[in-house]
Design a protein around this motif. Structure first.
Motif, mmCIF file in Angstrom:
data_model
loop_
_atom_site.group_PDB
_atom_site.id
_atom_site.type_symbol
_atom_site.label_atom_id
_atom_site.label_comp_id
_atom_site.label_asym_id
_atom_site.label_seq_id
_atom_site.Cartn_x
_atom_site.Cartn_y
_atom_site.Cartn_z
ATOM 1 N N GLU A 116 12.913 72.638 80.591
ATOM 2 C CA GLU A 116 14.091 71.593 80.600
ATOM 3 C C GLU A 116 15.500 72.509 81.057
ATOM 4 O O GLU A 116 16.335 72.253 81.958
ATOM 5 N N ASN A 117 15.505 73.865 80.593
ATOM 6 C CA ASN A 117 16.455 74.611 81.067
ATOM 7 C C ASN A 117 16.198 75.106 82.627
ATOM 8 O O ASN A 117 17.366 75.089 83.279
ATOM 9 N N ASN A 118 15.111 75.470 82.943
ATOM 10 C CA ASN A 118 14.661 75.725 84.422
ATOM 11 C C ASN A 118 15.283 74.439 85.048
ATOM 12 O O ASN A 118 15.877 74.652 86.342
ATOM 13 N N THR A 119 14.978 73.391 84.820
ATOM 14 C CA THR A 119 15.146 72.202 85.615
ATOM 15 C C THR A 119 16.757 72.229 85.588
ATOM 16 O O THR A 119 17.174 71.748 86.900
ATOM 17 N N ASN A 120 17.433 72.262 84.597
ATOM 18 C CA ASN A 120 18.939 72.257 84.735
ATOM 19 C C ASN A 120 19.500 73.258 85.697
ATOM 20 O O ASN A 120 20.225 72.993 86.382
ATOM 21 N N ALA A 121 18.796 74.611 85.598
ATOM 22 C CA ALA A 121 19.390 75.609 86.279
ATOM 23 C C ALA A 121 19.217 75.349 87.950
ATOM 24 O O ALA A 121 20.108 75.504 88.727
ATOM 25 N N ILE B 248 17.023 83.384 94.190
ATOM 26 C CA ILE B 248 18.185 84.168 93.295
ATOM 27 C C ILE B 248 18.292 83.700 92.065
ATOM 28 O O ILE B 248 18.808 82.491 91.942
ATOM 29 N N ALA B 249 17.822 84.111 91.030
ATOM 30 C CA ALA B 249 17.910 83.359 89.571
ATOM 31 C C ALA B 249 19.181 83.546 88.984
ATOM 32 O O ALA B 249 19.949 84.756 89.131
ATOM 33 N N LYS B 250 19.934 82.476 88.343
ATOM 34 C CA LYS B 250 20.991 82.592 87.555
ATOM 35 C C LYS B 250 20.793 83.121 86.145
ATOM 36 O O LYS B 250 19.737 82.382 85.708
ATOM 37 N N PRO B 251 21.515 84.070 85.580
ATOM 38 C CA PRO B 251 21.053 84.551 84.211
ATOM 39 C C PRO B 251 21.490 83.501 83.105
ATOM 40 O O PRO B 251 22.226 82.781 83.576
ATOM 41 N N GLN B 252 20.662 83.386 82.197
ATOM 42 C CA GLN B 252 20.707 82.416 80.987
ATOM 43 C C GLN B 252 21.029 83.106 79.783
ATOM 44 O O GLN B 252 19.930 83.324 79.251
ATOM 45 N N THR B 253 22.017 83.622 79.244
ATOM 46 C CA THR B 253 22.567 84.307 78.191
ATOM 47 C C THR B 253 23.121 83.498 77.190
ATOM 48 O O THR B 253 23.809 82.309 77.699
ATOM 49 N N GLU C 44 28.006 83.400 85.114
ATOM 50 C CA GLU C 44 28.455 83.081 86.276
ATOM 51 C C GLU C 44 28.800 84.340 87.174
ATOM 52 O O GLU C 44 28.710 84.250 88.429
ATOM 53 N N TYR C 45 29.332 85.173 86.821
ATOM 54 C CA TYR C 45 29.748 86.633 87.316
ATOM 55 C C TYR C 45 28.693 87.251 87.809
ATOM 56 O O TYR C 45 28.513 87.647 89.085
ATOM 57 N N SER C 46 27.697 87.290 86.924
ATOM 58 C CA SER C 46 26.478 88.125 87.351
ATOM 59 C C SER C 46 25.751 87.299 88.456
ATOM 60 O O SER C 46 24.988 87.910 89.528
ATOM 61 N N TYR C 47 25.754 85.972 88.393
ATOM 62 C CA TYR C 47 25.065 85.165 89.528
ATOM 63 C C TYR C 47 25.980 85.630 90.971
ATOM 64 O O TYR C 47 25.306 85.686 92.053
ATOM 65 N N GLY C 48 27.208 85.499 90.970
ATOM 66 C CA GLY C 48 27.829 85.935 91.911
ATOM 67 C C GLY C 48 27.562 87.262 92.456
ATOM 68 O O GLY C 48 27.480 87.315 93.887
ATOM 69 N N TYR C 49 27.625 88.202 91.530
ATOM 70 C CA TYR C 49 27.057 89.407 91.872
ATOM 71 C C TYR C 49 25.517 89.700 92.464
ATOM 72 O O TYR C 49 25.586 90.247 93.745
#
Length: 316
Positions: free
Chosen positions: A103-108, A181-186, A193-198
């Motif tokens: 579910e988390n992966n699908t949401n991302a 490019i994966a978005k972090p999930q912490t 959000e910032y790390s994904y932009g980086y």
């Protein structure tokens, strides 16, 4: 009494005495047998009460007859049914964990697809229009009033010069590359959000990084990463060859908090954006402000970049 008669009497007594011995023994044997049978009957009745059999609610006794009485094997600590239930519990836990991760992966993935779809419409818009040139007024340093006024005026033409030509939508290959490019999930969504932009900027996807970092700085204006986000947003424009759009973000980050972690970087990149825009006078103002406000950093961490920018222009 003659000796012959005496021996006859002794023989009779001996026969009588020998014949009389088995009688008590036989009586005792019969009594013991009866007692044993009685005990066995009572044990069987007790077993029928405690262990009613296959149709009842209890298991059969572990020792049910003489054949097992000599066994020395230890009784099992759990039964087969208990083991099966434990294994089922473990499997259910693993299935729940996998379901949650799915579910988390699908949401991302859904969020990424939404951003990419919005990018086709908004990538031509210049976020720099919201960069507050007006916010800079009144935040000048005490030692450089005239220079600060000139710095505040730098973004006056940036917004109008920052009008972009409408861009065509991203290709399927680019979309696929961005999706890699994966978005972090912490537990810190702002930092995610910032790390994904980086990550987008570091991979060279500058338009996507611009959109992501703009979303971050607008949604989390007080986050500890915001000084990094505004500075990196300016760099995303500068690296894409758009110094006019980069300048307002650098100036905004510097004037928002001059003691922030990336405030000196933004001021130096502001000078670099002015150099790229062939605006030598404003580049010199930014370099002078940088040297005056951050002398230790100008001689230390950012000395190479500072000297490189100074060699690009001739300042009075």
């Amino acid at each position: 009494m003659s000796s012959r008669t005496g021996r006859a009497l002794l023989g009779v007594l001996a026969i009588v005495s020998v014949g009389a011995v088995p009688a008590p023994a036989l009586a005792q044997d019969g009594s013991a047998e009866a007692r044993l049978r009685k005990l066995e009957a009572e044990v069987r009745a007790l077993q029928r009460t405690v262990f009613p059999g296959p149709e009842g609610r209890f298991f059969q006794p572990e020792i049910t007859g003489p054949a097992q009485q000599g066994s020395t094997a230890a009784a099992p600590s759990t039964t087969a049914v208990t083991d099966i239930l434990a294994r089922l519990d473990a499997l259910e836990g693993q299935i729940q964990s996998l379901t949650a991760q799915t579910e988390n992966n699908t949401n991302a993935l859904g969020q990424l697809e939404s951003r990419l779809a919005a990018l086709e419409v908004t990538r031509g818009a210049a976020p720099a229009t919201g960069a507050p040139a007006a916010d800079a007024t009144g935040n000048g340093s005490g030692n450089g009033g005239a220079a600060q006024e000139n710095l505040s005026a730098m973004t006056g033409g940036a917004s109008s010069a920052g009008a972009q030509q409408p861009a065509t939508g991203p290709t399927a290959a680019r979309l696929a590359a961005v999706q890699e490019i994966a978005k972090p999930q912490t537990d810190d969504p702002g930092d995610d959000e910032y790390s994904y932009g980086y990550r987008l900027w570091n991979a060279g996807f500058y338009p996507e990084a611009q959109q992501q970092l703009t979303l971050f700085v607008e949604k989390y204006p007080d986050h500890w990463r915001t000084t990094y986000g505004r500075n990196l947003l300016g760099r995303a424009y500068l690296d894409a060859g758009k110094p006019a759009e980069a300048a307002p973000w650098f100036l905004r980050n510097y004037q928002a908090d001059k003691q922030a972690a990336r405030a000196p970087d933004s001021l130096l990149y502001l000078a670099e954006a002015m150099i790229a825009s062939n605006d030598t006078s404003r580049a010199c103002i930014a370099l002078a402000e940088f040297a005056e406000t951050y002398p230790a950093i100008a001689a230390g961490r950012l000395s190479d970049q500072y000297e490189a920018n100074r060699r690009k222009v001739t300042c009075n």
